[in-house]
Write a protein that holds these residues in place. Structure first.
Motif, PDB file in Angstrom:
ATOM      1  N   TRP A 153       1.117  -0.560  -0.405  1.00 59.80           N
ATOM      2  CA  TRP A 153      -0.426  -0.350  -0.201  1.00 59.80           C
ATOM      3  C   TRP A 153       0.656   1.352   0.120  1.00 59.80           C
ATOM      4  N   VAL A 154       1.111   1.203  -1.127  1.00 63.04           N
ATOM      5  CA  VAL A 154       2.138   1.997  -1.664  1.00 63.04           C
ATOM      6  C   VAL A 154       1.850   3.340  -2.503  1.00 63.04           C
ATOM      7  N   ARG A 155       2.234   4.606  -2.652  1.00 66.77           N
ATOM      8  CA  ARG A 155       2.133   5.414  -4.334  1.00 66.77           C
ATOM      9  C   ARG A 155       2.216   4.572  -5.132  1.00 66.77           C
ATOM     10  N   ARG A 156       3.606   4.449  -5.035  1.00 69.89           N
ATOM     11  CA  ARG A 156       3.887   3.240  -6.507  1.00 69.89           C
ATOM     12  C   ARG A 156       3.190   1.806  -6.634  1.00 69.89           C
ATOM     13  N   MET A 157       2.760   1.666  -6.382  1.00 68.43           N
ATOM     14  CA  MET A 157       1.789   0.555  -7.024  1.00 68.43           C
ATOM     15  C   MET A 157       0.718   0.659  -7.760  1.00 68.43           C
ATOM     16  N   VAL A 188      -8.385   4.097   5.413  1.00 64.68           N
ATOM     17  CA  VAL A 188      -9.114   5.113   5.490  1.00 64.68           C
ATOM     18  C   VAL A 188      -8.449   5.866   5.090  1.00 64.68           C
ATOM     19  N   ASP A 189      -7.260   6.619   6.011  1.00 64.21           N
ATOM     20  CA  ASP A 189      -6.483   7.870   5.849  1.00 64.21           C
ATOM     21  C   ASP A 189      -5.951   8.006   4.610  1.00 64.21           C
ATOM     22  N   ASP A 190      -6.295   7.227   3.685  1.00 65.45           N
ATOM     23  CA  ASP A 190      -5.569   7.523   2.419  1.00 65.45           C
ATOM     24  C   ASP A 190      -6.100   7.980   1.408  1.00 65.45           C
ATOM     25  N   LEU A 191      -7.731   8.090   1.789  1.00 66.88           N
ATOM     26  CA  LEU A 191      -8.589   8.901   1.240  1.00 66.88           C
ATOM     27  C   LEU A 191      -7.956  10.311   0.630  1.00 66.88           C
ATOM     28  N   LYS A 192      -6.881  11.016   1.821  1.00 67.06           N
ATOM     29  CA  LYS A 192      -6.636  12.175   1.775  1.00 67.06           C
ATOM     30  C   LYS A 192      -5.728  12.385   1.243  1.00 67.06           C
ATOM     31  N   PRO A 197      -4.052   8.669  -8.114  1.00 66.93           N
ATOM     32  CA  PRO A 197      -4.130   7.706  -8.362  1.00 66.93           C
ATOM     33  C   PRO A 197      -3.909   6.319  -6.983  1.00 66.93           C
ATOM     34  N   TYR A 198      -2.880   6.964  -6.047  1.00 68.49           N
ATOM     35  CA  TYR A 198      -3.402   5.990  -4.856  1.00 68.49           C
ATOM     36  C   TYR A 198      -5.053   6.679  -3.838  1.00 68.49           C
ATOM     37  N   ARG A 199      -5.376   7.801  -4.570  1.00 63.44           N
ATOM     38  CA  ARG A 199      -6.588   7.930  -3.550  1.00 63.44           C
ATOM     39  C   ARG A 199      -7.591   6.767  -4.101  1.00 63.44           C
ATOM     40  N   ARG A 200      -6.905   7.166  -5.794  1.00 58.15           N
ATOM     41  CA  ARG A 200      -8.898   6.254  -6.777  1.00 58.15           C
ATOM     42  C   ARG A 200      -7.855   4.685  -6.383  1.00 58.15           C
ATOM     43  N   MET A 201      -7.304   3.722  -5.960  1.00 62.01           N
ATOM     44  CA  MET A 201      -7.252   2.594  -5.558  1.00 62.01           C
ATOM     45  C   MET A 201      -7.614   2.435  -4.356  1.00 62.01           C
ATOM     46  N   VAL A 202      -7.671   3.117  -3.329  1.00 55.85           N
ATOM     47  CA  VAL A 202      -7.620   3.238  -1.950  1.00 55.85           C
ATOM     48  C   VAL A 202      -9.826   3.386  -2.320  1.00 55.85           C
ATOM     49  N   MET A 203      -9.769   4.004  -2.735  1.00 56.92           N
ATOM     50  CA  MET A 203     -11.351   4.024  -3.008  1.00 56.92           C
ATOM     51  C   MET A 203     -12.179   2.753  -3.316  1.00 56.92           C
ATOM     52  N   GLU A 204     -11.678   2.270  -4.739  1.00 59.27           N
ATOM     53  CA  GLU A 204     -12.005   1.024  -5.394  1.00 59.27           C
ATOM     54  C   GLU A 204     -12.038   0.497  -4.465  1.00 59.27           C
ATOM     55  N   THR A 205     -11.161  -0.346  -3.387  1.00 60.17           N
ATOM     56  CA  THR A 205     -10.724  -0.966  -2.467  1.00 60.17           C
ATOM     57  C   THR A 205     -11.949  -0.866  -1.011  1.00 60.17           C
ATOM     58  N   VAL A 206     -11.981   0.233  -1.349  1.00 60.39           N
ATOM     59  CA  VAL A 206     -13.443   0.335  -0.195  1.00 60.39           C
ATOM     60  C   VAL A 206     -14.368  -0.153  -1.088  1.00 60.39           C
TER      61      VAL A 206
END
Length: 226
Positions: A153-157, A188-192, A197-206
């Protein structure tokens, strides 16, 4: 040839599975890395085609596969892990639990691998192992989750489309095993986060986790954070 037969015939390989495994078994201990690699990939294709049956046909290759993941590195290791990832879901619960614990030591070590192809295979094998009956939620929670989130769970991914998809799928599978709030609370905190692209990955997973499992175990604080 065996690999292509498995891909083309699908579950119709079952009557011939034992003979097919016997044909390629010796390749796992060959001197040439390319031979070992293609033998492992052929076993992976056979196990995928036979799913969820046929574990008894793979008895003879379990030992060389497990020996191989301790000895090999790089592409050879990736192929052996791929074969194991498809064989574990064929096992009954007790064996699946035992072999998952054995292979997880190697998988967690390879979380740190810089090779993108290895990352993809590791994610896939974690997903396959965790989704198998017999693997306990407590074990996943304590042994796998901390390292998994630290490494993947890092931005690079989020920048690599193929890895992105595999991270989302594996995280959803982990949530299926340990519960929605356990996983959602970690991201959840990564939504901010400032990376879109990283926020989108978090949102899609949630979104996928809540669709699968509902929000019953999401407590009030987590709900407010979301």
């Amino acid at each position: 040839i065996v690999q292509q037969i498995a891909i083309l015939m699908g579950c119709a390989v079952l009557p011939h599975l034992k003979q097919m495994v016997d044909i390629i078994e010796h390749g796992l201990i060959d001197d040439q890395q390319k031979v070992r690699t293609i033998s492992s990939l052929a076993l992976a294709a056979l196990a995928e085609a036979a799913h969820p049956y046929g574990i008894e046909s793979f008895d003879s290759v379990l030992r060389p596969l497990w020996k191989g993941i301790r000895e090999h590195r790089g592409k050879g290791l990736a192929a052996f892990l791929k074969a194991i990832g498809f064989i574990i879901p064929l096992m009954d619960a007790t064996y699946a639990n035992y072999y998952t614990r054995e292979v997880m030591v190697v998988l967690i070590r390879e979380f740190q691998s810089p090779d993108e192809e290895m990352k993809k295979i590791v994610l896939k094998v974690v997903k396959q192992c965790v989704g198998t009956d017999g693997v306990e939620p407590a074990y996943v929670r304590e042994e796998i989750l901390p390292e998994f989130f630290r490494s993947f769970w890092v931005r690079r991914m989020a920048m690599d489309r193929r890895n992105y998809k595999q991270v989302v799928e594996t995280t959803v599978e982990l949530a299926n095993k340990v519960g929605a709030s356990e996983v959602v609370s970690r991201i959840v905190d990564d939504l901010k986060d400032e990376s879109e692209p990283y926020r989108r990955m978090v949102m899609e997973t949630v979104e996928n986790i809540i669709q699968n499992l509902g929000a019953a175990d999401v407590d009030q604080r987590l709900e407010e954070q979301l």
